[in-house]
Motif scaffolding. Structure first.
Motif, PDB file in Angstrom:
ATOM      1  N   MET A   1       0.908  -1.174  -0.087  1.00  0.00           N
ATOM      2  CA  MET A   1       0.101  -0.083  -0.245  1.00  0.00           C
ATOM      3  C   MET A   1       0.768   1.131  -0.048  1.00  0.00           C
ATOM      4  N   SER A   2       1.847   1.336   0.891  1.00  0.00           N
ATOM      5  CA  SER A   2       2.795   2.391   0.857  1.00  0.00           C
ATOM      6  C   SER A   2       3.435   2.858  -0.490  1.00  0.00           C
ATOM      7  N   LEU A   3       3.920   1.711  -1.245  1.00  0.00           N
ATOM      8  CA  LEU A   3       4.339   1.904  -2.459  1.00  0.00           C
ATOM      9  C   LEU A   3       3.279   2.646  -3.561  1.00  0.00           C
ATOM     10  N   LEU A   4       2.067   2.107  -3.441  1.00  0.00           N
ATOM     11  CA  LEU A   4       1.127   2.647  -4.340  1.00  0.00           C
ATOM     12  C   LEU A   4       0.671   4.051  -3.998  1.00  0.00           C
ATOM     13  N   LEU A   5       0.854   4.478  -2.716  1.00  0.00           N
ATOM     14  CA  LEU A   5       0.430   5.732  -2.109  1.00  0.00           C
ATOM     15  C   LEU A   5       1.553   6.773  -2.654  1.00  0.00           C
ATOM     16  N   ALA A   6       2.860   6.166  -2.488  1.00  0.00           N
ATOM     17  CA  ALA A   6       3.954   7.033  -2.907  1.00  0.00           C
ATOM     18  C   ALA A   6       3.944   7.498  -4.410  1.00  0.00           C
ATOM     19  N   ARG A   7       3.737   6.486  -5.055  1.00  0.00           N
ATOM     20  CA  ARG A   7       3.609   6.675  -6.529  1.00  0.00           C
ATOM     21  C   ARG A   7       2.474   7.703  -6.916  1.00  0.00           C
ATOM     22  N   ILE A   8       1.274   7.287  -6.436  1.00  0.00           N
ATOM     23  CA  ILE A   8       0.171   8.435  -6.497  1.00  0.00           C
ATOM     24  C   ILE A   8       0.693   9.952  -6.183  1.00  0.00           C
ATOM     25  N   ALA A   9       1.056   9.901  -5.117  1.00  0.00           N
ATOM     26  CA  ALA A   9       1.705  11.177  -4.730  1.00  0.00           C
ATOM     27  C   ALA A   9       2.706  11.913  -5.584  1.00  0.00           C
ATOM     28  N   ARG A  10       3.641  11.341  -5.996  1.00  0.00           N
ATOM     29  CA  ARG A  10       4.594  11.740  -6.971  1.00  0.00           C
ATOM     30  C   ARG A  10       4.117  12.219  -8.346  1.00  0.00           C
ATOM     31  N   THR A  11       3.100  11.240  -8.642  1.00  0.00           N
ATOM     32  CA  THR A  11       2.337  11.794  -9.983  1.00  0.00           C
ATOM     33  C   THR A  11       1.466  13.130  -9.730  1.00  0.00           C
ATOM     34  N   LEU A  12       0.926  13.128  -8.699  1.00  0.00           N
ATOM     35  CA  LEU A  12       0.096  14.329  -8.506  1.00  0.00           C
ATOM     36  C   LEU A  12       0.881  15.612  -8.131  1.00  0.00           C
ATOM     37  N   THR A  13       1.865  15.447  -7.501  1.00  0.00           N
ATOM     38  CA  THR A  13       2.769  16.578  -6.926  1.00  0.00           C
ATOM     39  C   THR A  13       3.379  17.147  -8.254  1.00  0.00           C
ATOM     40  N   THR A  14       3.786  16.216  -9.197  1.00  0.00           N
ATOM     41  CA  THR A  14       4.483  16.632 -10.561  1.00  0.00           C
ATOM     42  C   THR A  14       3.466  17.376 -11.556  1.00  0.00           C
ATOM     43  N   HIS A  15       2.232  16.451 -11.507  1.00  0.00           N
ATOM     44  CA  HIS A  15       1.262  17.064 -12.543  1.00  0.00           C
ATOM     45  C   HIS A  15       0.127  17.577 -11.711  1.00  0.00           C
ATOM     46  N   TRP A  16       0.389  18.577 -11.061  1.00  0.00           N
ATOM     47  CA  TRP A  16      -0.697  19.071  -9.956  1.00  0.00           C
ATOM     48  C   TRP A  16      -1.911  19.757 -10.742  1.00  0.00           C
ATOM     49  N   ILE A  17      -1.361  20.421 -11.947  1.00  0.00           N
ATOM     50  CA  ILE A  17      -2.495  21.202 -12.438  1.00  0.00           C
ATOM     51  C   ILE A  17      -3.685  20.095 -13.092  1.00  0.00           C
ATOM     52  N   ARG A  18      -3.058  18.756 -13.732  1.00  0.00           N
ATOM     53  CA  ARG A  18      -4.182  17.918 -14.087  1.00  0.00           C
ATOM     54  C   ARG A  18      -4.783  17.259 -12.891  1.00  0.00           C
ATOM     55  N   GLY A  19      -4.053  17.173 -11.727  1.00  0.00           N
ATOM     56  CA  GLY A  19      -4.911  16.669 -10.455  1.00  0.00           C
ATOM     57  C   GLY A  19      -5.766  17.539 -10.065  1.00  0.00           C
ATOM     58  N   LEU A  20      -5.563  18.851 -10.095  1.00  0.00           N
ATOM     59  CA  LEU A  20      -6.576  19.904  -9.596  1.00  0.00           C
ATOM     60  C   LEU A  20      -7.771  19.793 -10.656  1.00  0.00           C
ATOM     61  N   VAL A  21      -7.642  19.930 -11.939  1.00  0.00           N
ATOM     62  CA  VAL A  21      -8.514  19.954 -12.720  1.00  0.00           C
ATOM     63  C   VAL A  21      -9.556  18.710 -12.796  1.00  0.00           C
ATOM     64  N   GLY A  22      -8.881  17.564 -12.763  1.00  0.00           N
ATOM     65  CA  GLY A  22      -9.374  16.325 -12.366  1.00  0.00           C
ATOM     66  C   GLY A  22     -10.216  16.306 -11.133  1.00  0.00           C
ATOM     67  N   ALA A  23      -9.841  16.959 -10.021  1.00  0.00           N
ATOM     68  CA  ALA A  23     -10.633  17.142  -8.973  1.00  0.00           C
ATOM     69  C   ALA A  23     -11.868  17.759  -9.227  1.00  0.00           C
ATOM     70  N   LEU A  24     -11.418  18.971  -9.926  1.00  0.00           N
ATOM     71  CA  LEU A  24     -12.994  19.944 -10.147  1.00  0.00           C
ATOM     72  C   LEU A  24     -13.834  19.239 -10.961  1.00  0.00           C
ATOM     73  N   VAL A  25     -13.485  18.250 -12.120  1.00  0.00           N
ATOM     74  CA  VAL A  25     -14.274  17.621 -12.887  1.00  0.00           C
ATOM     75  C   VAL A  25     -15.067  16.659 -12.213  1.00  0.00           C
ATOM     76  N   VAL A  26     -14.371  16.073 -11.202  1.00  0.00           N
ATOM     77  CA  VAL A  26     -15.194  15.109 -10.291  1.00  0.00           C
ATOM     78  C   VAL A  26     -16.271  15.572  -9.229  1.00  0.00           C
ATOM     79  N   LEU A  27     -15.744  16.798  -8.720  1.00  0.00           N
ATOM     80  CA  LEU A  27     -16.786  17.495  -8.077  1.00  0.00           C
ATOM     81  C   LEU A  27     -17.850  18.032  -8.739  1.00  0.00           C
ATOM     82  N   ILE A  28     -17.769  18.512  -9.812  1.00  0.00           N
ATOM     83  CA  ILE A  28     -18.844  19.135 -10.619  1.00  0.00           C
ATOM     84  C   ILE A  28     -19.853  17.900 -10.886  1.00  0.00           C
TER      85      ILE A  28
END
Length: 746
Positions: A1-28
């Motif tokens: 589980m720790s490895l999976l969470l680490a990979r998700i975190a690295r991806t989202l902190t690197t591509h944070w714009i896509r992450g925030l846009v995706g969160a906005l789409v999900v919220l809408i």
């Protein structure tokens, strides 16, 4: 589980714009789905109880007695209520009520069977709807309130009202509790981080999680039949847990950056360590609250499901949206002074004192907890009546007027349903005998003659107690009627076993009895699942068992506080409540589920850092001291924030909200200050190496859920391979350099 969470975190902190846009789409999308789904109908049924059998009879043969109701109260401020000018005001108001939508019956306050006080100052009218109480929406009740809440006595008549339709239709209060709690959280986060950006990211990540949880709740309300009160519980719990989870992750991120990690690696390590703790803690909270399903009462079980969904929302947000926010604000999240995130010398010294005399620490902490818990011996379950509403509120005015005119019991009549299948006329003599027996029962003020339904399949007797709905005497009267009066009056007649006492008070009494009967199963289920998850997380047998025992003590302390304030009246005025208020029947199980889960939150946060230090080479006592130094301040502030969020809900006008807010808020403070920062460290010290022992056979069959992600071999390999740096080793299979085991901080 720790490895999976680490990979998700690295991806989202690197591509944070896509992450925030995706969160906005999900919220809408969630907002759209929730708007289309619509609210669910509340299910207040209590299967198998006598009051439910009465309700089933009403539903089948006299729907207005099973539906929503209200009582309009008219009080003459000038002259008598029967004066022509006053009658005109009353009839004009009732004409407005009759013209409102929804099928209903409105009694004539001046006609046959009229209820007029002896002094001629007051009259009341019953308004009964065929719509089921579970189907009431606020928009159904607001027009009724507007029709009855217009005249303040200037025209000679004061109009007030009470009842389920009035309660649900009451205008929504401003979210004072939420705003106060957030305000205090902002101050505490600033004091902890000394950084506006860190405070903002933590709070924003938590609030987005709460919103996501609320939207998810709204979208699933109709399909799952979640009650409307679930939104209140979800907001309270989501705010507290969401801020704590975000605080833990942001704090660990800043700690890793200060140690020299890149923002991406720091995010990965914070997700793998603190993020894994959040997942474990969140799962325990969700399991504990969803465990309410075993109570067997739909309303309570679905409250638990709704709250679990809210917690799931904030956990998901902490692992995704928060990581994207960290990526967006990474330039400003790095501490200006690394000393700000170093292990706390104050908590290191505190850990040394606690572990130096562990038995004394345990004895002192347990004694304090037992003092808080002692009032629980006086616990009385029931349903607070409108006499606890704020003075001047529509329902409180009506309650006080009816009490003065007809006695307190008029606010909570018993509605006795008699199954007369085959025709009421055939058993009229038996009905008369029953009515006379009820009227002659000690504690009954008056009992109306049995009234048959239109189809003749049932008859109804209204019995008015002499005591208020929430009084002990009323509960005793209910038992007297069911156990003595009715069986004796119907013995040997056609009515034997066909008489059921219903109404609001009997319904809540039955609810209390059913909750009490299922409580042991519920407690065993929650404790069993929580202990199992902790065993998997810490690979320890004794730690989970001891944690469960002290969590139970925290829950008892919460019960004691609620009983002391609301029943015994200690400090009741400070929270805007009267004394001698019974504890709402579902409050104890809700408090148990929520507090047991949240206590495990802090347990996981503390023990994961202690276990981390132990795996790095510290001895049993040193690992406790170093763990306290690393996480003690975070746990303290997290507890203060969550307690502030909960205690702010004491500002709610409703006594149920006050009970939940006070019980949860003070219990969290008690748990953090005495269990997590005193008792738990002392217990771990006494256990020594046995604290982290697990039988080999159990170790082999249970899955391994690591909470010390930066010690997972694969994680550091991934991080170092990217930078072409050989992974450091310390002889423990991990990638973090071995710490000095000097008994002091790093």
């Amino acid at each position: 589980m720790s490895l999976l969470l680490a990979r998700i975190a690295r991806t989202l902190t690197t591509h944070w714009i896509r992450g925030l846009v995706g969160a906005l789409v999900v919220l809408i999308a969630l907002i759209g789905v929730s708007a289309a789904a619509g609210p669910a109908a509340d299910d207040f049924s209590t299967p198998g109880t006598e009051s439910q059998k009465a309700l089933d009879l009403f539903t089948a043969h006299q729907k207005e007695l099973a539906g929503a109701e209200a009582t309009a109260v008219f009080y003459a401020t000038k002259g008598r209520i029967t004066d022509p000018e006053n009658q005109a005001v009353v009839r004009a108001a009732l004409d407005k009520v009759k013209a409102l939508p929804l099928e209903k019956t409105v009694s004539d306050p001046f006609g046959e069977g009229a209820r007029i006080s002896e002094d001629g100052k007051l009259a009341s009218a019953d308004i009964r709807y065929t719509i089921d109480q579970a189907d009431i929406k606020p928009e159904n009740g607001r027009p009724l309130i507007e029709a009855l809440d217009k005249d303040d006595g200037k025209n000679g008549v004061e109009i007030s009202a009470r009842g389920t339709m009035i309660d649900i239709g009451s205008e929504q209060e401003l979210p004072v509790g939420e705003l106060v709690g957030i305000g205090i959280a902002i101050i505490l986060l600033w004091v902890l981080f000394r950084s506006k950006v860190a405070m903002l990211v933590t709070l924003l990540g938590a609030l987005i999680g709460v919103i996501m949880g609320q939207m998810l709740l709204a979208a699933l309300s109709k399909p799952l039949g979640l009650p409307s009160f679930a939104a209140f519980i979800a907001t309270m719990l989501g705010l507290g847990a969401g801020i704590d989870y975000a605080l833990l992750i942001v704090g660990r991120y800043r700690e890793q950056v200060a140690r020299g990690d890149s923002p991406r690696d720091a995010a990965a390590k914070s997700a793998a360590t603190s993020g894994a703790s959040v997942v474990a803690a969140g799962l325990i909270v969700m399991l504990a609250i969803a465990g309410l399903l075993v109570i067997g009462i739909p309303f309570i079980g679905k409250l638990g499901v709704g709250a679990a969904i809210a917690v799931g929302g904030v956990v998901l947000s902490a692992l995704t949206v928060l990581m994207a926010l960290i990526g967006a604000f990474k330039k400003w999240l790095t501490p200006k002074d690394p000393k700000m995130v170093e292990p706390s010398r104050a908590f290191e010294r505190w850990g040394e004192r606690i572990t130096a005399r562990p038995w004394l620490s345990i004895a002192g902490g347990v004694l304090i907890m037992l003092i808080f818990a002692f009032p629980v011996t006086q616990l009385r379950l029931g349903q607070p009546d409108d006499g606890n509403q704020p003075e001047g509120k529509l329902q409180r005015v009506a309650y006080d007027r009816l009490t003065a005119a007809f006695g307190a019991g008029s606010n909570g009549p018993f509605i006795i349903a008699v199954d007369t299948a085959g025709g009421a006329q055939a058993v009229q003599a038996d009905l008369d005998k029953l009515q006379q027996a009820v009227a002659g029962t000690r504690g009954v003020g008056q009992a109306a003659p049995a009234t048959p339904s239109q189809d003749g399949e049932m008859a109804t007797i209204f019995a008015i107690p002499t005591s208020a709905p929430q009084d002990v005497a009323t509960s005793e009267l209910l038992d007297r009627l069911r156990d003595e009066t009715i069986p004796q009056a119907t013995q040997g007649t056609a009515l034997a076993d066909k008489v059921f006492v219903g109404g609001a008070v009997p319904t809540f009494e039955d609810l209390s009895d059913k909750v009490a009967s299922r409580l042991p199963i519920f407690i065993l289920t929650v404790i069993g699942l929580s202990v199992l998850l902790l065993i998997m997380a810490f690979r320890s047998l004794w730690i989970p068992l001891v944690s469960a025992a002290f969590n139970l003590l925290s829950v008892l302390a919460a019960y004691g506080v609620v009983v002391a304030v609301f029943q015994m009246g200690i400090g009741a005025g400070l929270v805007g409540s009267d004394s001698d208020v019974p504890i709402v029947s579902f409050i104890p199980v809700m408090l148990f589920a929520i507090l047991f889960g949240l206590s495990m939150d802090y347990n996981v946060f503390l023990l994961s850092r202690v276990h981390e230090a132990y795996n790095e080479g510290d001895g049993p006592r040193e690992s406790v001291i170093h763990g306290m130094a690393r996480i003690g301040k975070v746990i303290l502030f997290a507890g203060l924030i969550m307690a502030a969020v909960f205690l702010a809900f004491v500002t709610q006008p409703d006594v149920i909200g006050k009970m939940m807010g006070l019980g949860l808020g003070l219990a969290i403070l008690i748990d953090v200050l005495f269990v997590r920062l005193v008792i738990a460290p002392a217990v771990v010290t006494l256990l020594g190496d046995k604290a982290w022992w697990l039988p080999g056979w159990l170790d082999r069959i249970l899955p391994n859920v690591s909470l010390e992600g930066h010690l997972v071999e694969g994680l550091d390999k991934e991080l170092t391979q990217e930078h072409d740096v050989p992974p450091p080793t310390n002889g423990h299979g991990g990638g973090t350099p071995e710490r000095e085991t000097t008994g002091t901080r790093d």
